[in-house]
Design a protein around this motif. Structure first.
Motif, mmCIF file in Angstrom:
data_model
loop_
_atom_site.group_PDB
_atom_site.id
_atom_site.type_symbol
_atom_site.label_atom_id
_atom_site.label_comp_id
_atom_site.label_asym_id
_atom_site.label_seq_id
_atom_site.Cartn_x
_atom_site.Cartn_y
_atom_site.Cartn_z
ATOM 1 N N THR A 59 -2.500 1.533 -10.062
ATOM 2 C CA THR A 59 -2.423 2.498 -11.198
ATOM 3 C C THR A 59 -2.446 1.927 -12.314
ATOM 4 N N ALA A 60 -2.871 1.115 -12.810
ATOM 5 C CA ALA A 60 -2.895 0.312 -13.967
ATOM 6 C C ALA A 60 -4.203 1.175 -14.571
ATOM 7 N N GLU A 61 -5.116 1.204 -13.614
ATOM 8 C CA GLU A 61 -6.433 1.885 -13.433
ATOM 9 C C GLU A 61 -5.992 3.489 -14.325
ATOM 10 N N ILE A 62 -5.677 3.732 -13.464
ATOM 11 C CA ILE A 62 -4.841 5.703 -13.530
ATOM 12 C C ILE A 62 -4.757 5.699 -15.091
ATOM 13 N N ALA A 79 -5.555 7.565 -17.556
ATOM 14 C CA ALA A 79 -5.652 8.744 -18.337
ATOM 15 C C ALA A 79 -4.567 8.756 -19.949
ATOM 16 N N GLY A 80 -4.493 7.357 -20.191
ATOM 17 C CA GLY A 80 -4.766 7.306 -21.749
ATOM 18 C C GLY A 80 -3.147 6.854 -21.826
ATOM 19 N N LEU A 81 -2.579 6.382 -21.072
ATOM 20 C CA LEU A 81 -1.094 6.238 -20.922
ATOM 21 C C LEU A 81 -0.666 4.756 -20.795
ATOM 22 N N PRO A 82 0.380 4.478 -21.140
ATOM 23 C CA PRO A 82 0.887 3.674 -21.891
ATOM 24 C C PRO A 82 1.501 3.072 -20.008
ATOM 25 N N SER A 83 1.051 1.518 -20.443
ATOM 26 C CA SER A 83 1.500 0.816 -18.936
ATOM 27 C C SER A 83 3.044 1.009 -18.225
ATOM 28 N N VAL A 129 3.435 7.657 -11.573
ATOM 29 C CA VAL A 129 2.725 7.303 -10.821
ATOM 30 C C VAL A 129 3.696 7.239 -9.546
ATOM 31 N N ALA A 130 4.619 5.983 -9.487
ATOM 32 C CA ALA A 130 6.400 6.270 -8.657
ATOM 33 C C ALA A 130 6.683 7.857 -8.168
ATOM 34 N N ASP A 174 -0.999 3.357 -0.247
ATOM 35 C CA ASP A 174 -1.691 2.369 1.412
ATOM 36 C C ASP A 174 -1.112 1.036 0.807
ATOM 37 N N GLY A 175 -1.600 0.769 1.694
ATOM 38 C CA GLY A 175 -0.378 -0.963 2.468
ATOM 39 C C GLY A 175 -1.611 -1.467 1.190
ATOM 40 N N GLU A 176 -2.220 -1.335 0.479
ATOM 41 C CA GLU A 176 -2.540 -2.294 -1.009
ATOM 42 C C GLU A 176 -1.954 -2.094 -2.072
ATOM 43 N N ARG A 177 -1.135 -0.736 -2.156
ATOM 44 C CA ARG A 177 -0.694 -0.532 -3.035
ATOM 45 C C ARG A 177 -1.672 0.156 -4.432
ATOM 46 N N ARG A 178 -2.481 0.505 -3.326
ATOM 47 C CA ARG A 178 -2.972 1.856 -4.142
ATOM 48 C C ARG A 178 -2.817 3.405 -4.088
ATOM 49 N N ILE A 179 -3.560 3.478 -5.188
ATOM 50 C CA ILE A 179 -3.070 5.408 -4.869
ATOM 51 C C ILE A 179 -4.199 6.566 -4.761
#
Length: 251
Positions: free
Chosen positions: A30-33, A37-41, A48-49, A60-65
């Motif tokens: 999510t941080a990379e996205i 995307a130029g969005l505040p954290s 994303v949620a 996924d199971g490692e909380r990657r998107i």
């Protein structure tokens, strides 16, 4: 409606989130996205949620998107690209079985050649094209076809911009490119040697919507020194079949 401090709309921010995914970058945090995307954290985590909850993204199971299956499902419903691909595929398979090199279908989308399909054999040579990937209009054989037959304002817009050299043989001089595009419209095909990769030659022809405008480019990627006349004839026959099938499907 603009409802953020930067003035961009929710829709614009959703698009920016989705556009952070590429053919090479299919999984992100999510941080990379948010950063791409130029969005505040906090905004990135909330968006994303929400997109995960709607099925447009998946975690996924490692909380990657990654992109969600529901996004693919919605894109497939009534898509003009899907209809074109379905009609073209049998003709592409025939070309690929005879030429035994990469066979590709591309459309003009936002100033680039967007590839809807690619067929290859285990012995096919080098090719950087991927399904859902993009290439510059002025550099790829498919892009040259799409640019040659594009509306004049689109063509002039591309010619007015700086043209990047993808390989040492990419035509980047607007005067020379304009001459080449005229020859493509006259001849109805293009042979682009080394325009993307020095070891390859792209051969492409236009695909029309029935008897209407050009809506796609059908191409093959050959080894640099391979003869091209047979490929041009195979592509022309396939493109004619696709165009006729598209016309018949609307009757």
């Amino acid at each position: 409606m603009a409802n953020s401090p930067s003035g961009d709309s929710v829709t614009e921010r959703i698009v920016r989130v989705l556009e952070t995914f590429t053919t090479d970058r299919t999984v992100q945090t999510t941080a990379e996205i948010g950063r791409r995307a130029g969005l505040p954290s906090s905004t990135a985590h909330r968006m994303v949620a929400d997109l995960v909850a709607s099925g447009l993204l998946e975690r996924d199971g490692e909380r990657r998107i990654r992109l969600g299956l529901r996004l693919w499902e919605l894109a497939e419903r009534g898509s003009l690209a899907l209809r074109l691909r379905q009609v073209a595929l049998p003709f592409m398979e025939r070309v690929q079985s005879r030429i035994r090199e990469h066979t590709q279908l591309a459309v003009l989308e936002r100033g680039e050649a967007l590839f809807l399909e690619r067929l290859s054999s285990p012995t096919s040579g080098a090719n950087i094209t991927r399904v859902a990937g993009r290439l510059p209009l002025h550099a790829s054989s498919s892009g040259l076809i799409l640019l040659a037959f594009a509306p004049e304002e689109e063509r002039e817009r591309v010619l007015a911009e700086p043209l990047a050299a993808v390989s040492p043989e990419t035509v980047v001089d607007p005067v020379e490119l304009r001459r080449r595009l005229g020859a493509i419209r006259r001849d109805g095909f293009v042979v682009a040697e080394g325009s993307i990769e020095s070891v390859s030659t792209g051969v492409a022809v236009p695909v029309r919507d029935g008897r209407g405008p050009v809506i796609a480019a059908l191409s093959v990627v050959l080894p640099r020194d391979a003869p091209t006349a047979g490929a041009v004839e195979e592509l022309r026959a396939a493109a004619a079949g696709i165009s006729a099938s598209l016309g018949a499907s609307r009757r």
